[in-house]
Design a protein around this motif. Structure first.
Motif, PDB file in Angstrom:
ATOM      1  N   UNK A 124       0.807  -1.211   0.000  1.00 39.20           N
ATOM      2  CA  UNK A 124       0.000   0.000   0.000  1.00 39.20           C
ATOM      3  C   UNK A 124       0.844   1.265   0.000  1.00 39.20           C
ATOM      4  N   UNK A 125       1.957   1.250   0.720  1.00 38.06           N
ATOM      5  CA  UNK A 125       2.771   2.473   0.816  1.00 38.06           C
ATOM      6  C   UNK A 125       3.879   2.529  -0.223  1.00 38.06           C
ATOM      7  N   UNK A 129       3.550   8.993  -1.674  1.00 37.61           N
ATOM      8  CA  UNK A 129       4.183  10.279  -1.394  1.00 37.61           C
ATOM      9  C   UNK A 129       4.834  10.307  -0.015  1.00 37.61           C
ATOM     10  N   UNK A 130       4.179   9.681   0.955  1.00 32.78           N
ATOM     11  CA  UNK A 130       4.675   9.697   2.334  1.00 32.78           C
ATOM     12  C   UNK A 130       5.185   8.315   2.738  1.00 32.78           C
ATOM     13  N   UNK A 131       5.864   7.640   1.829  1.00 33.94           N
ATOM     14  CA  UNK A 131       6.313   6.271   2.081  1.00 33.94           C
ATOM     15  C   UNK A 131       7.265   6.195   3.276  1.00 33.94           C
ATOM     16  N   UNK A 132       8.230   7.092   3.339  1.00 33.61           N
ATOM     17  CA  UNK A 132       9.212   7.055   4.430  1.00 33.61           C
ATOM     18  C   UNK A 132       8.552   7.271   5.782  1.00 33.61           C
TER      19      UNK A 132
END
Length: 324
Positions: A124-125, A129-132
């Motif tokens: 899902x991640x 955009x906010x993976x980290x």
């Protein structure tokens, strides 16, 4: 705080003797290495370098393993030989069978749930955009010890009578929706499931990081070809992503299986093994150190070793095949 040098003399003397012995061993190794030509005789050099480590390994692992195996055939005080009585107790007495059943539930559920949650989260991640940030949040519980996590979740499951204010998050949610607060950790076998949730919460971050790295290692050409062929997201997952990261999934499953088999901290902290929640490692501690039944505790330790060994062997073989 005053330091009593006289009272601490035995400990200081032991420390000095340890330092002297360490220096003597190092000096002896250097002397032997200096007298053996490395190019002409590699095996003596290898033997000299490995000897201290092998000696410590024998003292720290082999000798205790042999002694534990012998104790498993002896009485609780280690004074008489009882044969297989401790193993018979393990598989016949209701309290011991409950321990084995709980361990089986843990091993059957934890690795699968941790891998499933980690894989779902990683997919899902992935490339979001906010993976980290998302990975950091799910990995944070890994920084907490099992004891600390057990204390945190013990507050989550905390119970107060219905007329009192609830301090447990779960019971507060139940009361907010008009329900009755429950003693979540007292009712078997559901209390074991609630303990398993804690383990999954801690280890999901590990699975996410490992599987996310494996997903990023999938060749872009394969992904692009599958998309050009019209594969749906579900087909992409089951026919491209999952087969490509099979080795990483196995690593997570094997690692979690080993960690689950030797689980102790969460059960010890949250229930103490009461209310039919004990597992092998916790019961081993209870029998050997609380009840004075050294033989039964040793039998549980040997059985735990037997359960872990095939998984470790399988993992070693997988690593060798991957290296080839």
């Amino acid at each position: 705080m005053d330091f009593d040098f006289a009272a601490e003399q035995p400990k200081i003397l032991q420390l000095l003797l340890g330092v002297v012995a360490f220096c003597a061993v190092v000096a002896l190794l250097l002397l032997l290495l200096d007298r053996v030509p490395m190019r002409r005789r590699p095996w003596p050099v290898v033997t000299i370098l490995l000897a201290p480590a092998l000696l410590l390994l024998a003292i720290g692992l082999v000798v205790p393993a042999v002694r534990t195996t012998l104790l498993s055939f002896m009485s609780g005080d280690g004074a008489s030989w009882v044969g297989l009585d401790n193993y018979v107790w393990m598989f016949t007495q209701p309290e011991a069978v409950t321990v084995l059943r709980n361990t089986l539930i843990w091993v059957a559920l934890v690795p699968v749930l941790v891998t499933a949650v980690g894989l779902l989260y990683a997919v899902l991640v992935d490339r979001s955009r906010f993976e980290s940030l998302a990975k950091s949040l799910v990995f944070l519980p890994m920084a907490i010890s099992f004891v600390g996590a057990g204390i945190i979740w013990k507050f989550v499951y905390a119970y107060r009578p219905e007329e009192s204010d609830q301090i447990g998050l779960l019971n507060q949610i139940v009361v907010a929706f008009g329900g009755t607060p429950q003693q979540w950790l007292l009712e078997p076998p559901l209390n074991t499931i609630f303990l398993i949730v804690v383990m999954v919460w801690i280890q999901a971050g590990f699975a996410t990081v490992v599987l996310s790295a494996a997903i990023k290692g999938i060749p872009a050409e394969i992904v692009e070809a599958a998309r050009l062929d019209g594969a749906s997201p579900v087909q992409m997952f089951f026919r491209v992503t999952l087969p490509s990261i099979r080795s990483a999934v196995l690593v997570v499953l094997v690692t979690q299986s080993i960690g689950t088999l030797k689980l102790f901290d969460i059960v010890r902290t949250m229930t103490g093994g009461q209310f039919d929640t004990s597992v092998i490692a916790n019961e081993m501690y209870n029998q050997a150190f609380r009840y004075g039944e050294t033989g039964k505790g040793a039998a549980l330790a040997v059985f735990l070793f037997v359960l872990v060994t095939p998984i470790v062997v399988y993992q070693i073989r997988q690593q060798r095949e991957a290296a080839r």
